[in-house]
Design a protein around this motif. Structure first.
Motif, mmCIF file in Angstrom:
data_model
loop_
_atom_site.group_PDB
_atom_site.id
_atom_site.type_symbol
_atom_site.label_atom_id
_atom_site.label_comp_id
_atom_site.label_asym_id
_atom_site.label_seq_id
_atom_site.Cartn_x
_atom_site.Cartn_y
_atom_site.Cartn_z
ATOM 1 N N ALA D 151 0.791 -1.231 0.080
ATOM 2 C CA ALA D 151 -0.182 0.144 -0.264
ATOM 3 C C ALA D 151 0.796 1.396 0.158
ATOM 4 O O ALA D 151 0.441 2.300 -0.350
ATOM 5 N N THR D 154 1.292 3.201 -3.314
ATOM 6 C CA THR D 154 -0.133 4.051 -3.657
ATOM 7 C C THR D 154 -0.028 5.101 -2.926
ATOM 8 O O THR D 154 -0.302 6.320 -3.206
ATOM 9 N N VAL D 155 0.116 4.998 -1.474
ATOM 10 C CA VAL D 155 0.111 6.325 -0.724
ATOM 11 C C VAL D 155 1.176 7.341 -1.230
ATOM 12 O O VAL D 155 1.088 8.540 -1.138
ATOM 13 N N GLY D 157 2.670 7.378 -4.080
ATOM 14 C CA GLY D 157 2.280 7.984 -5.605
ATOM 15 C C GLY D 157 1.131 8.984 -5.555
ATOM 16 O O GLY D 157 1.284 9.885 -6.209
ATOM 17 N N SER D 158 0.456 9.061 -4.535
ATOM 18 C CA SER D 158 -0.591 9.978 -4.332
ATOM 19 C C SER D 158 -0.608 11.193 -3.470
ATOM 20 O O SER D 158 -0.904 12.142 -3.295
ATOM 21 N N ASN D 159 1.041 11.262 -3.131
ATOM 22 C CA ASN D 159 1.741 12.242 -2.364
ATOM 23 C C ASN D 159 2.809 13.138 -3.043
ATOM 24 O O ASN D 159 3.416 13.878 -1.904
ATOM 25 N N SER D 185 -0.334 -5.571 -6.678
ATOM 26 C CA SER D 185 -0.938 -4.315 -5.950
ATOM 27 C C SER D 185 -0.216 -3.000 -6.735
ATOM 28 O O SER D 185 -0.972 -2.051 -7.063
ATOM 29 N N LEU D 187 1.126 -2.575 -9.532
ATOM 30 C CA LEU D 187 0.725 -2.644 -11.035
ATOM 31 C C LEU D 187 -0.515 -2.061 -11.100
ATOM 32 O O LEU D 187 -1.053 -1.305 -12.179
ATOM 33 N N SER D 188 -1.434 -2.565 -10.246
ATOM 34 C CA SER D 188 -2.688 -1.939 -10.080
ATOM 35 C C SER D 188 -3.005 -0.754 -9.260
ATOM 36 O O SER D 188 -4.215 -0.165 -9.111
ATOM 37 N N SER D 189 -1.936 -0.025 -9.109
ATOM 38 C CA SER D 189 -2.118 1.187 -8.228
ATOM 39 C C SER D 189 -2.931 2.313 -8.612
ATOM 40 O O SER D 189 -2.886 2.320 -9.790
ATOM 41 N N CYS D 190 -3.767 2.712 -7.702
ATOM 42 C CA CYS D 190 -4.426 3.984 -8.240
ATOM 43 C C CYS D 190 -4.055 5.221 -8.087
ATOM 44 O O CYS D 190 -4.625 6.253 -8.706
ATOM 45 N N ALA D 191 -2.577 5.373 -7.982
ATOM 46 C CA ALA D 191 -1.927 6.551 -8.046
ATOM 47 C C ALA D 191 -1.274 6.427 -9.233
ATOM 48 O O ALA D 191 -0.413 5.480 -9.616
ATOM 49 N N ALA D 192 -1.572 7.617 -10.355
ATOM 50 C CA ALA D 192 -1.384 7.228 -11.662
ATOM 51 C C ALA D 192 0.134 7.745 -11.735
ATOM 52 O O ALA D 192 0.994 8.496 -11.126
ATOM 53 N N VAL D 194 2.838 5.702 -11.397
ATOM 54 C CA VAL D 194 3.731 4.861 -10.679
ATOM 55 C C VAL D 194 4.401 3.573 -11.516
ATOM 56 O O VAL D 194 3.615 2.674 -12.124
#
Lengths: 222, 222, 222, 222, 222, 222, 222, 222
Positions: D151, D154-155, D157-159, D185, D187-192, D194
């Protein structure tokens, strides 16, 4: 087309060649039915023949076949005569397993073996199997049809000394979709001596039971 | 080393940070134990700490830890005080699941929650679970630990209204090896409302139950 | 058809038998609805009943059902009375998870439990969850619905002491398609005590929460 | 042995050929080290060279190498000169990811790029990352090393608006073992945006960052 | 509907929130377009919006969108202004990869970055890539789009010092179907420092390149 | 033990039965060697016979065998006479593939076919293959041995009209471990007509080439 | 469109570039056919071109192509002249494998090589293969096409000294669906030297045989 | 320890509870042997008890057990008396399958059923099975033990009308390692009515045959 049909199989294996219809184009199927009908060498079983495909084959072909929609099976030129003396219980967990269960039932009927359907006795309502356990155990062999966790195979196998043939079904979603979860659960069953067929293979389960029935019949005579 | 320990977690999540020891080199673990002991900020739980690794840590470190070989857990500086009022049953299918079951039991004990082990009630011998069903249902929550077909999770879930946390174990061979068969069987359980943890995660199951126990305790007071 | 319905289940497990409609042929479903309506033994929940299938059932059957398109659920003969006192937050990452979230919401509503939808708080926009954290934590249990990397389950579990039931969704493409990536991410969550359901199983999550709610209610009375 | 070393690679790709030591027999490795030392064509990096294998190579070979146990890397004939001006943050979730993180750090150091380790900021303790976010964002690129649910990728990449290279680690058990859960997880990251490397490939992540650093350096001069 | 749009993302991450349209029902999409159009807070990108779904949205919605069929993308309220100074080459192996390549191209265009398509340079005809290698290397970053064996990613990565973002495509049959073979080939590439995106994720590749372009732009100014 | 050796195979298939030693207990192997030596019906090839196992067999058995450590093969009673006229190139990507390549080389030598090793021509250094392409194409058939992305198989197949037999190797880590990534890449090769063997099956590749060599020899005579 | 066609391939590899039609949009295909027809540089082969797609291309395009429905192949501008002297047997297990077998046959015909179809000789009726074994062995190479257990590949490979190229088919259900069971069975064949193609790749098998035929032809002349 | 042994099983299922020794710690096994010996309630079968573990149990325990190294089985307090009248053939493909075959043989012997081993009749040497076919068919049931492509199961099933229980073995490398290739091949067998057990489950196959033998015996008497 001149298909090379293995008419010798019934003699060699005790089971006739059957026609698996899925993934065969309708025109090939139609020709095959006509050829086999013309050959007139006894009853032939067709499996995985859906109502949709049957319709595509046209009324002439459909008229030659005794088709059952739920099991997706058809008989050409009748079926083998019913032999008393060996009875199979086909036990299912839920309504969604009925199609596979009926494939087993129709195959047994084609091969001349009587069978009883014991439906809807899944483990989630344990009293249901309990109520019918004696009835099931009065048969000679058991086919268990179940999807998802397939716990019924283990519970059944732990409550009977009879031969048990387990058929996983592809019913389910998430990790159960496709039937691998049920297949693996059955193969890993802690009930000893439960044998397993490919996913959705009701036909194969009926054939496995027929091999046993033939042995019992041969041995009883001897 | 100056590890950044999440002391705030007990306040935020109701559960303390624990130390997962697998795949950490012994020298890192040893240093960590000493740091945490020096910090003296209350009891710490160590999981997946095998006897072999403990030996490598040397007698000084081992002397600081209350270690249990079967569950591979250790307590540093004691454990949380026992709180009465919420009792968990840890139910297992066979002897081979005992290590995971004891990880759950030791974690519950560390967190101050009483628990009962109900071992060896696998579905292959159905009368065993039947005999102890009332006893199990007198608890507040159930942790089911099972490998292979994991049928026990479904049978248990179908016979209790209590919260059920299912833990698949990696015990088994062939398609059951690694625990995926048990995991998928539990996730596909036809018993509604059975929740699932990662394979062999007895620690996590105990934490899940602790979240429920905390809620019950908060709500009972309210 | 004479389906063997497990009416005893509500008593034994605290949850009624529900009808999973996927992979059941429309004519079987129609008959089942009529039988259950005739039996008149209380409300029945239908899941995975799409609008397309409902249309095939015809207006008579549809008239008997209170159907919701987004959640693909239907109530026959009403639902259980609303019980105050236990509130669930259903938290979702994105718009694409709404169908599963609504399956959970409608199931909770059927079982008489109030619930709040907290939608669109995925981790990609971290301030969104932060803003609503106190509101979420004022509930009694949390259902997290997320696909793809499912990071929301871990972030949620790390910020609450409440019981967390995580539901992976099959939304996604590439390695996320089918939901296994989300499932594995949730099972491996580094937030302790997060429990997991099968992919897309909003119904099961609601049942798991209902087991907890029943316990709280029993224990509060005691 | 006469290995055909790709000395041209540094010129063509901006990265020198490195020697991956796993699965090469010790005698082959020993010969290779001697050949490369004799060729004297500049520094060479060895990866996946464990302390155990190094011992097998004997003191003569070991004397030629600057070896680091945790990262399992070694330098032959020094390393590239340090270039200021491009700084990478290597961010890890937990102690168990340190080996892979150090492979990235040592590779960056070999290639002449400064880097900072930001360890132990996993999502389970969210305040830890929050505290160090500004520090991390003061770098030029970020390598995220994480196992299990991953996780953190994603966290992170979102910051941040910086380039993010995510490395899944094989740390974990059950469905997380081997690192596929973390890989999927990420590869499927919802942070664009990454980007992802193979499991445990700290070396590759450092090379990816070096390609970016070279571009920045070329473009800054232009 | 009141969707919670993450308008802050462009500031925080350097990339705006985009709308992934697959698996969202048309009525939800239509409402979303109207809401975002009414909010009038700048251009919005829609991905995975097929011509079929667009037609279902009706002429009013379609009139608001600048849609491209091959890439299945749409712009609402224009796009970001074109910034010179950072050029990306999008390199593809075969005609079947064009849809994904165009998703990357349209995303780059939306974000204001110029890009060149270099199509049909798969490894099976090696002279084709050779002919255009200098042209490709005159760009600032490379996106490689390839399915099946994905050998192009390795060949490209071995012939350039530029940052390489590789996108596997789901094109193919047998073991290549779904794109896992291409994904695994790219992750295992023997060309060092090649980064990888999820299967078919042309959007993500464009975002990864945009992160690099932003860094170059920030650093050039400094 | 009285093993039933298929001496007829050389006549029927053009290839002799060989002894695969992995997973056979040492005492069984020892007995087998003695039986075959006593039978004295010509040379016998042993594959997957590691030096460790050879040591366990004891000096008497080892004395009967011409063993090669790198390829893990052994000859009993010599080998087939060398036949000129058909030459195979065994091409490898990296040092780590040498064991499998040598299994192919030793099998060819056993079967009487000359072969050349062209090592270390992996795609990451493209000039290396280019330099030796004419030499490789002067042979009659090509065996390509490669792990990881196995791009060499495609590049080789795109640059030769000769029969190509590709052998994936299990060398690698992360998604490449075990060899499935290389296998799938080879099976999906965009170079037409590249045939594939099981992972690490150097023996099988040599046998496939021998079938072609026999055909060429028969046809040249005719 | 200006596709970059690899006309040099026939010279370099002995095989012309072919057009794989699956997953290419009809308008792209139509344009490609027209371009290639206009270029007039010799015959071109199209594979995976279904009758449905052909219809979408319209009568002008269809008029340019010599299309075969069962094999889903088409010839543009004729085919290569028939070369006598190398004959291939294409052997199939069942009716369901005919589509793939015909793709191989049509490709061979396109490339100028004569071939014989030996259909319906699956192992379930062992006498059928036995009867035609001498006929099959009178050819120069064998392509085996089989799904499900693919036992035919092993039985065939154990009864011939000829080169054998095995093609698994995706025909089947349960664990056989998709063709992985057949593929793995062929790769694990205990018949030595059987080479394998991707699932359903009849085209590739024909190309592999063509490489052998070219060698035989070159060597016979020499 | 007070293990809850299911002594009732022989009565309920016709098969006694057996002790699976893998993954049970030696001290637990030792205690179990002593408890069962003290209980003196008849013969007990132990499976997967390797010679190494036996040694760890010490001479006192070993003295109580009749252990067989190859099959890894042991008898405590003898075995069931031999019953004539039902004979099983255990048929194996190669030497490497012997361990599993002997587990089946020893289990049958323990349960009182005579059996014949027909070893080394794999399909690669087809004349070997042909020679012994009549002998095999003179038995009452067949257990087929095979790894890799498991073609023997199909060939056997196509040449006998007897019940066939197929056991895949984990012998093999590459895609055959672990036994899944053999398992899937057997489940997909084109020979109708072949039943399948979990990988390496020789014990289960013997139990399945015992269920059939019991039925034959019951029915012959009747």
């Amino acid at each position: 087309m001149n298909v090379i049909f293995d008419y010798d199989r019934a003699h060699r294996v005790g089971l006739p060649e059957a026609v698996f219809c899925e993934s065969k184009p309708p025109e090939v199927l139609a020709e095959l039915v006509l050829e086999l009908a013309a050959a007139a060498r006894g009853p032939v079983l067709f499996t995985r023949l859906s109502s949709d495909v049957l319709r595509e084959l046209g009324p002439q072909i459909a008229g030659l076949l005794d088709h059952d929609a739920l099991s997706r099976t058809a008989y050409l030129a009748g079926h083998w005569p019913l032999r008393e003396g060996f009875r199979t219980a086909v036990v299912t967990a839920g309504t969604a397993d009925l199609s596979v269960a009926h494939e087993a039932l129709r195959t047994l009927r084609f091969l001349g073996l009587p069978a009883t359907l014991v439906a809807d006795v899944g483990v989630a309502g344990p009293w249901r199997l309990q109520q019918r356990l004696d009835e099931i155990n009065s048969h000679d062999a058991i086919i268990v049809v179940a999807g998802c966790d397939a716990a019924l195979a283990t519970v059944m196998g732990s409550n009977t000394p009879l031969p048990v043939v387990a058929v996983p079904t592809s019913v389910g979603y998430g990790v159960a979709r496709g039937g691998e979860a049920a297949l693996h659960s059955m193969l890993s069953s802690c009930a000893a001596g439960v044998t397993v067929m490919n996913i959705d293979n009701g036909f194969g389960a009926a054939c496995a039971v027929t091999r046993i029935a033939r042995l019992v019949s041969v041995r009883s005579v001897a």
